[in-house]
Scaffold this motif. Structure first.
Motif, PDB file in Angstrom:
ATOM      1  N   ALA A  98      50.483 -54.711  -5.698  1.00 23.12           N
ATOM      2  CA  ALA A  98      51.574 -54.430  -6.635  1.00 23.12           C
ATOM      3  C   ALA A  98      51.330 -53.120  -7.383  1.00 23.12           C
ATOM      4  O   ALA A  98      52.264 -52.355  -7.634  1.00 23.12           O
ATOM      5  N   PHE A  99      50.082 -52.853  -7.727  1.00 26.57           N
ATOM      6  CA  PHE A  99      49.762 -51.597  -8.408  1.00 26.57           C
ATOM      7  C   PHE A  99      50.040 -50.406  -7.505  1.00 26.57           C
ATOM      8  O   PHE A  99      50.666 -49.425  -7.924  1.00 26.57           O
ATOM      9  N   TRP A 112      52.066 -50.278  -4.974  1.00 24.00           N
ATOM     10  CA  TRP A 112      53.513 -50.184  -4.792  1.00 24.00           C
ATOM     11  C   TRP A 112      54.156 -49.466  -5.980  1.00 24.00           C
ATOM     12  O   TRP A 112      55.039 -48.633  -5.812  1.00 24.00           O
ATOM     13  N   ALA A 113      53.715 -49.797  -7.194  1.00 24.02           N
ATOM     14  CA  ALA A 113      54.276 -49.171  -8.392  1.00 24.02           C
ATOM     15  C   ALA A 113      53.954 -47.681  -8.429  1.00 24.02           C
ATOM     16  O   ALA A 113      54.800 -46.870  -8.821  1.00 24.02           O
ATOM     17  N   SER A 116      56.184 -45.925  -5.820  1.00 28.59           N
ATOM     18  CA  SER A 116      57.614 -45.900  -6.131  1.00 28.59           C
ATOM     19  C   SER A 116      57.927 -45.066  -7.369  1.00 28.59           C
ATOM     20  O   SER A 116      59.072 -44.986  -7.772  1.00 28.59           O
ATOM     21  N   GLN A 138      56.648 -45.320 -10.651  1.00 23.75           N
ATOM     22  CA  GLN A 138      56.689 -45.986 -11.949  1.00 23.75           C
ATOM     23  C   GLN A 138      55.854 -45.260 -12.999  1.00 23.75           C
ATOM     24  O   GLN A 138      56.095 -45.393 -14.184  1.00 23.75           O
ATOM     25  N   TYR A 139      54.862 -44.483 -12.570  1.00 19.91           N
ATOM     26  CA  TYR A 139      53.964 -43.821 -13.511  1.00 19.91           C
ATOM     27  C   TYR A 139      54.162 -42.309 -13.528  1.00 19.91           C
ATOM     28  O   TYR A 139      53.289 -41.571 -13.976  1.00 19.91           O
TER      29      TYR A 139
END
Length: 49
Positions: free
Chosen positions: A21-22, A24-25, A28, A30-31
């Motif tokens: 999940a990390f 993937w984030a 995508s 997210q950070y």
């Protein structure tokens, strides 16, 4: 001893799920903009409609 054989695979699965999940984030985006939200709250102007 039997419970250790059940708990270790569960812990490995949960750890790998969190790691997936990390990643993937990160992929995508997210950070990407860590300072944007922090600075956006300081803006006193009303949004244009």
């Amino acid at each position: 001893m039997n419970s250790v054989g059940i708990l270790i695979p569960i812990a490995l699965f949960l750890g790998l799920s969190g790691l997936g999940a990390f990643f993937w984030a990160v992929r995508s985006g997210q950070y990407d903009d860590m300072d944007g939200a922090a600075l956006r709250i300081l803006n006193d102007e009303d949004p244009e409609d």
